[in-house]
Design an enzyme around this catalytic site. Sequence first.
Site, short mmCIF file in Angstrom:
data_model
loop_
_atom_site.label_atom_id
_atom_site.label_comp_id
_atom_site.label_asym_id
_atom_site.label_seq_id
_atom_site.Cartn_x
_atom_site.Cartn_y
_atom_site.Cartn_z
CB SER A 7 -12.51 -1.94 4.54
OG SER A 7 -11.93 -1.61 3.29
CG HIS A 32 -9.13 -0.38 7.04
ND1 HIS A 32 -8.00 -0.53 7.82
CD2 HIS A 32 -8.86 -1.02 5.87
CE1 HIS A 32 -7.10 -1.24 7.16
NE2 HIS A 32 -7.59 -1.56 5.97
CG ASP A 34 -8.16 -1.00 2.34
OD1 ASP A 34 -7.23 -1.40 3.05
OD2 ASP A 34 -9.35 -1.33 2.52
CG MET A 36 -5.14 -0.86 -2.72
SD MET A 36 -6.17 -2.19 -3.33
CE MET A 36 -6.97 -2.69 -1.79
CG HIS A 65 -3.91 -1.29 4.82
ND1 HIS A 65 -4.69 -2.40 4.52
CD2 HIS A 65 -2.61 -1.71 4.74
CE1 HIS A 65 -3.90 -3.42 4.26
NE2 HIS A 65 -2.64 -3.03 4.37
CG MET A 67 -2.17 -2.53 0.91
SD MET A 67 -3.84 -3.16 0.69
CE MET A 67 -4.76 -1.70 1.17
CG MET A 136 -2.33 -7.80 5.04
SD MET A 136 -3.78 -6.71 5.12
CE MET A 136 -4.84 -7.41 3.84
CG ASP A 174 -7.52 -5.49 6.08
OD1 ASP A 174 -8.64 -5.78 5.62
OD2 ASP A 174 -6.79 -4.58 5.61
N GLY A 176 -11.40 -10.91 4.66
CA GLY A 176 -12.21 -12.12 4.74
C GLY A 176 -12.85 -12.39 6.07
#
Length: 225
Positions: A7, A32, A34, A36, A65, A67, A136, A174, A176
């Site tokens: 990511s 990946h 992200d 947002m 992805h 969001m 998630m 995705d 942690g």
Amino acid sequence: MIKIAPSLLSADFGSIAEQIAMVDAAGADYLHLDVMDGRFVPNITWGPKIIGDLRKLSERTFDTHLMIVEPERYVDDFRKAGSDIITIHLEATIHAQRLLAYIRSLGAKAGVSLNPSTPVSLLEDVIEDVDLILIMSVNPGFAGQSFLPVALKKLKEARALIDAANPSCELEVDGGVGRSNIARVVEAGARIIVMGSSIFGAADPAAELRRLRDLSLPAARAGVS
Ligand code: DX5
Ligand code: ZN
């Protein structure tokens, strides 16, 4: 059989070309990305312009992805920017089936993501319209959060749904994930593993990526999919 998707949220954008070249050379399968908007999640990242610029730096699959609220307003732009997979959040749109079909019509793979509080059963009636399910394992918004164990249960449920109803659908996790739990998410059925801080936060991200892949392999070989 296992795809590693670094990511870029945790990469240093001051030297993004070098960072991408490094994970490309280390064998990253997907990049990946992200996106947002400060509304669906409490953080803001980048939009189609940046993805279009990054597209010139790598041939890897761009795994976008979203969001963002009302993702239907932006999927054309993210496809034009070079996204190969476009994943929307089920919670972010009202007419998910229509949007997933539309993403496919653009020639992209259509992904759907679930927040930790959203049950997998909500995908039962849309599973045939989906090329990728993203579970998630943190509440989306930030890199470096702790893995939520409920994701293991949800990965198993999603794996069962995929195997029964759409075996070519990919299953991604995705949030942690790192050395301590990569084998467990693979055992639970995940085959695309997104990792931000555990790769880019390592002293040697390329070596860490290879090590993480090695840690995932025994569980993948033992699995059915
Ligand atoms: C979180 C993002 C993730 C994030 C994962 O909202 O969707 O892709 O980059 O970062 P780590 O792997 O550090 O949890
Ligand atoms: Zn993500």
